[in-house]
Design an enzyme around this catalytic site. Structure first.
Site, mmCIF file in Angstrom:
data_model
loop_
_atom_site.group_PDB
_atom_site.id
_atom_site.type_symbol
_atom_site.label_atom_id
_atom_site.label_comp_id
_atom_site.label_asym_id
_atom_site.label_seq_id
_atom_site.Cartn_x
_atom_site.Cartn_y
_atom_site.Cartn_z
ATOM 1 N N GLY A 122 0.917 -1.297 -0.043
ATOM 2 C CA GLY A 122 0.042 0.194 0.092
ATOM 3 C C GLY A 122 0.995 1.303 -0.174
ATOM 4 C CB SER A 123 -0.087 4.710 -0.339
ATOM 5 O OG SER A 123 -0.957 4.880 0.806
ATOM 6 C CG ASP A 131 0.710 -4.320 3.690
ATOM 7 O OD1 ASP A 131 0.771 -3.384 3.024
ATOM 8 O OD2 ASP A 131 0.228 -5.527 2.920
ATOM 9 C CB ALA A 171 -5.205 -1.868 6.969
ATOM 10 C CE LYS A 192 -2.836 -6.099 4.306
ATOM 11 N NZ LYS A 192 -2.585 -4.864 3.527
ATOM 12 N N GLY A 193 -6.142 -4.758 0.368
ATOM 13 C CA GLY A 193 -6.471 -5.018 -1.118
ATOM 14 C C GLY A 193 -6.854 -3.899 -2.004
ATOM 15 N N GLY A 218 -4.969 -1.781 -2.867
ATOM 16 C CA GLY A 218 -3.882 -1.645 -3.640
ATOM 17 C C GLY A 218 -3.634 -2.615 -4.864
ATOM 18 C CD GLU A 225 -1.427 -6.200 0.253
ATOM 19 O OE1 GLU A 225 -0.969 -5.075 0.125
ATOM 20 O OE2 GLU A 225 -2.473 -6.505 0.582
ATOM 21 C CE LYS A 251 -6.690 4.865 4.671
ATOM 22 N NZ LYS A 251 -5.486 4.212 4.332
#
Length: 229
Positions: free
Chosen positions: A26-27, A82, A84, A95-96, A98, A104, A122
């Site tokens: 992710g970012s 990571d 979220a 998640k996901g 991205g 992941e 978030k």
């Protein structure tokens, strides 16, 4: 964006020499990658190797001089870091978004600990404020999306700007599911999705997070399971 950098800096305090790290996609995870690369180049950390969760992460890590490995060589990373898309009060995650949820989840389920880094936007009272990504096989994709829409959500195939389906690193498609009132029972939904032919994986990461670092205007909080969000 500064909040993401704060969370990423705090995550580096969990990293020690000699670790095998799962590297998120992710970012916010990209912020962590940049800082990790700086520490390695400066010699502040050494003997670190990373297992990337996407081709994009692998490419970025190589550019930063972060040595890479695989789960075949290191099947149990010490720590995965990571971001979220959503975090609920029990530290369950969505998640996901991205577009890398399958890799992941594979890396992070094998890691000894999963450290999640987010900004306070978030945090949610119930998962499903935004879309839930679901990775599906291309064969029968539209039929799978129609089935997803029977689960009390609005479902659609995720498409690129040109109208073509989003394709993951593993050649799968992604659907997105919107639940009007959120997801009432994430564990029940996860079981339904896991049992359905055509569904490869879903973005519900349940019971996986060791801790969540939440960056906000008052600094970075560390959330552990059982603590109020």
């Amino acid at each position: 964006m500064e909040l993401k950098w704060q969370a990423a800096r705090q995550a580096l305090t969990w990293v020690h020499n000699g670790m095998v790290l799962g590297l998120g996609s992710g970012s916010t995870a990209q912020c962590f990658l940049d800082l990790l690369g700086e520490r390695l180049q400066a010699g502040a950390l050494r003997d670190i190797v990373g297992v990337p969760t996407s081709e994009r992460t692998a490419s970025r890590a190589r550019a930063l001089g972060i040595p890479l490995t695989t789960l075949a060589e290191h099947p149990h990373p010490d720590l995965a870091v990571d971001g979220a898309d959503e975090v609920d009060p029990d530290l369950n995650l969505i998640k996901g978004l991205g577009k890398a949820l399958l890799r992941e989840k594979i890396v992070e389920i094998h890691a000894g600990r999963l450290l999640v880094i987010v900004d306070e936007s978030k945090l949610v009272s119930r998962l499903g404020r935004g879309p839930l990504p679901v990775e599906i096989v291309p064969f029968g994709a539209e039929a799978t999306v129609h089935w997803l829409a029977t689960l009390g959500c609005r479902a659609e195939l995720w498409r690129e700007a040109d109208g073509s389906p989003v394709v993951t690193d593993d050649g799968h498609y992604l659907a997105r599911c919107w639940f009007p009132a959120g997801i009432a029972d994430p564990y029940a939904l996860a079981r339904l999705l896991a049992d359905r032919p055509g569904v490869v994986e879903h973005g519900l990461f349940l019971g996986m997070a060791t801790a969540v670092l939440v960056a906000g205007t008052q600094g970075v909080r560390v959330l552990q399971r059982g603590q109020p969000v």
